[in-house]
Design an enzyme around this catalytic site. Structure first.
Site, PDB file in Angstrom:
ATOM      1  N   LYS A   1       0.818  -1.217   0.000  1.00 35.55           N
ATOM      2  CA  LYS A   1       0.000   0.000   0.000  1.00 35.55           C
ATOM      3  C   LYS A   1       0.849   1.263   0.000  1.00 35.55           C
ATOM      4  O   LYS A   1       0.476   2.261  -0.616  1.00 35.55           O
ATOM      5  CB  LYS A   1      -0.938   0.012   1.207  1.00 35.55           C
ATOM      6  CG  LYS A   1      -0.254   0.194   2.542  1.00 35.55           C
ATOM      7  CD  LYS A   1      -1.255   0.310   3.673  1.00 35.55           C
ATOM      8  CE  LYS A   1      -0.558   0.540   4.991  1.00 35.55           C
ATOM      9  NZ  LYS A   1       0.252   1.758   5.012  1.00 35.55           N
ATOM     10  N   THR A   2       1.995   1.252   0.704  1.00 37.58           N
ATOM     11  CA  THR A   2       2.836   2.451   0.739  1.00 37.58           C
ATOM     12  C   THR A   2       3.347   2.779  -0.654  1.00 37.58           C
ATOM     13  O   THR A   2       3.407   3.946  -1.057  1.00 37.58           O
ATOM     14  CB  THR A   2       4.009   2.257   1.712  1.00 37.58           C
ATOM     15  OG1 THR A   2       3.503   1.958   3.010  1.00 37.58           O
ATOM     16  CG2 THR A   2       4.852   3.526   1.787  1.00 37.58           C
TER      17      THR A   2
ATOM     18  N   ASP B   1      -3.327   7.896   4.691  1.00 34.36           N
ATOM     19  CA  ASP B   1      -2.785   6.544   4.815  1.00 34.36           C
ATOM     20  C   ASP B   1      -3.202   5.972   6.168  1.00 34.36           C
ATOM     21  O   ASP B   1      -3.474   6.716   7.112  1.00 34.36           O
ATOM     22  CB  ASP B   1      -1.259   6.594   4.695  1.00 34.36           C
ATOM     23  CG  ASP B   1      -0.659   5.217   4.492  1.00 34.36           C
ATOM     24  OD1 ASP B   1      -1.411   4.268   4.182  1.00 34.36           O
ATOM     25  OD2 ASP B   1       0.569   5.068   4.653  1.00 34.36           O
ATOM     26  N   GLU B   2      -3.249   4.642   6.270  1.00 29.88           N
ATOM     27  CA  GLU B   2      -3.647   3.961   7.519  1.00 29.88           C
ATOM     28  C   GLU B   2      -4.978   4.512   8.037  1.00 29.88           C
ATOM     29  O   GLU B   2      -5.151   4.768   9.230  1.00 29.88           O
ATOM     30  CB  GLU B   2      -2.551   4.124   8.591  1.00 29.88           C
ATOM     31  CG  GLU B   2      -1.194   3.586   8.206  1.00 29.88           C
ATOM     32  CD  GLU B   2      -1.129   2.061   8.219  1.00 29.88           C
ATOM     33  OE1 GLU B   2      -2.163   1.427   8.491  1.00 29.88           O
ATOM     34  OE2 GLU B   2      -0.059   1.516   7.947  1.00 29.88           O
TER      35      GLU B   2
ATOM     36  N   GLN C   1      -7.235  -4.432  10.058  1.00 33.62           N
ATOM     37  CA  GLN C   1      -6.103  -4.076  10.911  1.00 33.62           C
ATOM     38  C   GLN C   1      -6.402  -2.870  11.802  1.00 33.62           C
ATOM     39  O   GLN C   1      -5.486  -2.189  12.260  1.00 33.62           O
ATOM     40  CB  GLN C   1      -4.860  -3.795  10.062  1.00 33.62           C
ATOM     41  CG  GLN C   1      -4.347  -5.012   9.315  1.00 33.62           C
ATOM     42  CD  GLN C   1      -3.004  -4.770   8.665  1.00 33.62           C
ATOM     43  OE1 GLN C   1      -1.981  -4.623   9.337  1.00 33.62           O
ATOM     44  NE2 GLN C   1      -2.983  -4.730   7.348  1.00 33.62           N
TER      45      GLN C   1
ATOM     46  N   ARG D   1       2.219 -10.807  10.576  1.00 30.15           N
ATOM     47  CA  ARG D   1       3.587 -10.297  10.722  1.00 30.15           C
ATOM     48  C   ARG D   1       4.601 -11.349  10.264  1.00 30.15           C
ATOM     49  O   ARG D   1       5.769 -11.028  10.018  1.00 30.15           O
ATOM     50  CB  ARG D   1       3.906  -9.933  12.183  1.00 30.15           C
ATOM     51  CG  ARG D   1       3.038  -8.856  12.828  1.00 30.15           C
ATOM     52  CD  ARG D   1       2.920  -7.618  11.987  1.00 30.15           C
ATOM     53  NE  ARG D   1       1.702  -7.668  11.182  1.00 30.15           N
ATOM     54  CZ  ARG D   1       1.446  -6.850  10.175  1.00 30.15           C
ATOM     55  NH1 ARG D   1       2.334  -5.942   9.822  1.00 30.15           N
ATOM     56  NH2 ARG D   1       0.316  -6.936   9.498  1.00 30.15           N
TER      57      ARG D   1
END
Length: 732
Positions: A41-42, A221-222, A252, A624
């Site tokens: 996504k970044t 973002d996020e 998340q 993770r």
């Protein structure tokens, strides 16, 4: 945005997968990028910023992109600029950094001084204790947290719904008194950095129109981590012609305890019209065997938009479920996993032990050193939170703003200058009767004792000398000019002119002449601590800033934002011990999720929205892992000095048995499966009592689970489904 003739795609778009490319090229309406864990996504958001500037011709200054940590904002800026250098002129910040940027340019409209200081939780607690001396520091700290949470929800002291979420008959009055004191100081707390810009935009049409004209593209973002107040800020910033693009993962959203509201992302398509949804489901991090478990668990949540992760990597072993006797066997198992990884050529830093609560780290902290395993405990006291550093920062904050009551109270008599509490109170009272200048009031104080008068005079003289060394024009107020006439958008220290004095020299002078350096050196000599070294490091940190009022304000702002937003990083070759909440954004080749017991994770009282958030937390922990995943369950643990028997986590029952391989004894999941089958809110029917719904589900040892049912007749009864055949789930 007006359509243009199609052009060949530039090379930097060639490596994007079809969904990523669709998100980057999208322009019509608004956009929700639903980005799964490890889906890149970044890369998408930074590429989209560069694309809009380089290919679509948007002015960089017209783009606002916000995220939640300084680290993420810096990475966003660096990656976007590596594609298109003009991205440096875009406004790429954290939410709070943007709020500070906005308020310094519209200080008068917000009722603030231009050189306001940002109060952290400790500062707010100090201010509350000054307002309510009857409160202990822990009580004041709890009140400060409640006020911060109220601001996260956009609630002012006069909000009608305030009592609904915040108990205590005096909360409204104390909240109002705190706000009055805070406004008197001319400073802000972190909640103000979000709420005050919203108020300014709502009340000032001219400023609102300038902002809407300036920011034609707004990205977040996020987005799943945003709270109600940040959602209101986004709506206030977005003009009718703005293109709003948010990136996030509803699965998340794990910071509800901090005020994050998952409904922000779930309702985005309804709030912002003409929203397209692009799902990024290709995972570049983990093997499919790991993603299958994560997907099967999180799909039990009702509050989600829905997506399924697909691995781009092939291969991978099944994750392991280790069924262990107690925490001693658990630590031994983790040592076994670490040793096996090292034998294959891996390193300690490849391995992370994840757990639900900080208290679980103790067993590993005791077991690892004798086994020769270095570890890093994430969550230790950070640099800017240390006593000596906060003392020096308070001195600098008062130099920046002589009305800063919290800073004045911290350092006016530290080290001791013979100034008692009564003398300090008299200075504060005298200042607030005048223009609020505490330094001037200290210089003119008429304390009863000669020692107190001398101490206050010496302190005031020091602060006046600091002010003289910083004498330079402050950052100008907006003054009615358009925002895009200001300095460029990016945050960072103001430039230091060639040959000009650096702020580090002023900081060194301040800690030396104030006596703080000697005061903490004496503590070093007694306790063998590193306080003077920390002060030296603070001096180093100020070296990038000019010795001006503007430079000092920028330095203090950067410190406060970094203190609040920074997260620990693993930098040495050591196993990471970390809570699941702290792993957001991290990845490790080998992950062990410890403590998969009901009552520990999730807690027995986690139901409804709380249970869904815990399930999302488990999803984050699972994703993770890159190569290996291990889950541990202990049949018994020490709890308050007693050995307690534990049942398997209900989350384990949500994982199909064929997706896991086992280590240790057999695991009877029937009890966990029973807990998972009976969910809060489920409609039920009983032959004798009629229809009702499940109000609570709790483990009940060998009896399985105890289900509390509220019937339509008004009766509330408890049942053990293992032994009760008359209670049925409707629809089964």
């Amino acid at each position: 945005m007006a359509a243009r003739a199609p052009r060949p795609l530039p090379e930097y778009l060639a490596g994007l997968n079809p969904e990523q490319l669709e998100a980057v090229l999208h322009e019509d309406g608004n956009l929700l990028i639903l980005a799964g864990a490890g889906s890149g996504k970044t890369r998408v958001i930074t590429t989209k910023i560069a694309y809009l500037i380089a290919e679509r011709g948007l002015a960089p200054e017209s783009i606002l992109a916000v995220t939640f940590t300084n680290k993420a904002a810096a990475e966003m800026r660096e990656r976007a600029c590596s594609i298109e250098p003009a991205c440096a002129r875009a406004n790429l910040r954290t939410f709070h950094s943007f709020g500070a940027w906005f308020l310094r340019r519209n200080a008068a409209a917000a009722g603030l001084d231009r050189d306001f200081t940002i109060y952290d939780d400790d500062d707010s607690t100090t201010l509350l204790r000054a307002a309510f001396p009857e409160l202990s520091r822990p009580e004041a700290g709890k009140l400060a947290s409640a006020i911060a949470r109220a601001k996260d929800y956009g609630l002012t002291p006069d909000a009608p719904d305030l009592e609904r979420g915040f108990g205590g008959k005096d909360f409204r009055r104390r909240y109002a008194e705190y706000e009055g004191r805070l406004r008197q100081t001319g400073n802000v707390d972190f909640g103000d950095l979000i709420s005050l810009p919203v108020r300014v935009l709502e009340r000032e049409p001219a400023i609102r129109e300038r902002v809407h004209a300036r920011f034609r593209v707004i990205m977040v973002d996020e987005y799943q981590d945003s709270n109600v107040a940040q959602f209101e800020l986004l709506k206030a910033l977005a003009g009718p012609e703005a293109y709003v693009c948010v990136v996030g993962d509803d699965d998340q959203s794990i910071y509800r305890f901090r005020g994050a509201e998952v409904k922000n992302i779930l309702s985005f398509p309804e709030v912002f019209p003409r929203t397209a949804v692009v799902k990024l489901e290709r995972n570049y991090r983990s093997y499919q065997s790991i993603l299958d478990i994560a997907s099967r668990v999180v799909e039990n949540n009702e509050g989600r938009l829905g997506k399924t992760l697909r691995a781009t990597r092939t291969g991978g072993e099944k994750p392991t479920l280790a069924v262990l006797r107690d925490h001693d066997e658990e630590t031994a198992y983790c040592i076994r996993v670490i040793d096996a990884h090292l034998r294959t050529g891996g390193s300690f830093s490849d391995v992370a032990i994840l757990y639900r609560t900080n208290a679980q780290s103790l067993a590993f902290e005791r077991a690892f050193p004798p086994a020769g395993i270095p570890y890093r405990l994430v969550g230790a006291l950070r640099f800017y939170e240390r006593e000596e550093v906060k003392d020096a920062l308070a001195l600098l904050a008062l130099a920046s703003n002589p009305r800063d009551e919290v800073a004045f109270r911290r350092v006016a008599n530290k080290p001791a200058r013979g100034v008692g509490d009564a003398s300090l109170e008299a200075v504060v009272e005298a200042a607030f009767l005048g223009d609020g200048d505490l330094v001037a009031a200290a210089a003119e104080a008429r304390a009863k004792s000669a020692k107190a008068r001398a101490g206050l005079a010496a302190f005031a003289a020091l602060m006046q000398k600091l002010a003289e060394r910083l004498a330079a024009p402050a950052l100008a107020d907006d003054g009615g000019r358009a925002l895009d006439d200001d300095a460029p958008g990016p945050s960072g220290p103001p430039p230091v002119a060639p040959g000009a004095e650096r702020l580090s020299a002023v900081v060194e002078y301040a800690v030396r002449e104030s006596g703080l350096l000697q005061y903490h050196k004496d503590q070093d000599d007694i306790a063998g601590s590193q306080k003077t070294a920390n002060l030296d490091e603070l001096v180093n940190a100020a070296s990038d800033y000019p010795a001006t009022r503007e430079g000092l304000a920028a330095f203090l702002e950067a410190v406060e934002l970094d203190r609040a937003m920074s997260s620990g990083e693993v930098s040495q070759d050591a196993v990471t011990l970390i809570t699941m909440h702290n792993t957001k954004g991290l990845e490790f080749p080998v992950v062990v999720i410890a403590g998969m017991e009901q009552g520990l994770f999730p807690r027995d009282d986690d139901e409804g929205d709380d249970l869904e958030e815990q399930r999302r937390l488990f999803y984050v922990a699972l994703t993770r892992a890159k190569d290996e995943l291990h889950l541990t369950y202990c049949r018994r643990r020490l709890f308050r000095g007693r050995i307690m028997e534990y049942q398997p986590s209900r989350f384990l029952a949500e994982v199909p048995k064929e997706l896991l391989k086992s280590f240790g004894g057999k695991l009877d999941l029937s009890i966990a499966e029973a807990a998972g089958a009976w969910k809060t809110g489920t409609r039920v029917y009983h032959d004798d009592h009629g229809a009702g719904y499940v109000a609570r589900v709790a483990p009940a040892g060998e009896a399985g689970v105890c289900v509390t049912v509220r019937f339509e007749t008004g009766r509330t009864l408890q049942f053990f489904p293992k032994f009760t055949k008359k209670l049925e789930r409707m629809g089964d």
